[in-house]
Design a protein around this motif. Sequence first.
Motif: not given
Length: 206
Positions: A200, A197-198, A142, A192, A190, A140
């Motif tokens: 970069r 997860t999250d 930002e 996952s 980012t 996704e």
Amino acid sequence: MALLHEATLSPRKDELIGPWMATRSWWDGESERAPVGSFRLDDPAGEVGMECFLFGSASGSTLFVPVTYRGAPLPDAETGLVGTMEHSVLGTRYVYDACVDPVFVATVLDTIRSGGRHADLLVRRADGTEVVREANATAEGEGVPSVPRHDPGLPVIAQDQSDRTTIASADVDLTVMRRLGEGPPGPALTGSFEGGTDLRLVIVSG
């Protein structure tokens, strides 16, 4: 929506990408490694396939390896050619390190700027029926409207480092984190998967 075909590949993706990874400066030397997740990005023109792999190991780093699939060679990008494979539906596919592919750069920037996400997967079976496939990794942007655009017809320059690849274009620089970690500040794509997860993955660094 990324349209995938039920097909046979020769060589398989892991047979092609695995040996290539071991030649890179960001390779961590861990030979016992396998894909732990992947996601697709969608080319608005429908010409270039983009698949982003996460390769994990028991003791080494998690590596991020995006590639593009093309039906013809990408001009002036021989150094970024991973190899070719035969696709039973689409024919010869030229597989590139996505960091040298301007369509990948343009798509990632659009995704970061708009707050977009990975592509949904639609598989077309041999009998012509279609089924949705769930991705085993997600990505996704930002959502930062100030992120510049890139013309997908203009070349980019990629430079491998010990844990990342930097991409330079006329308008913006990107950092692709090959060994997943903190990375520089900046708007990011980012990701996952089951193991994290999250993360970069790609960062607008200039």
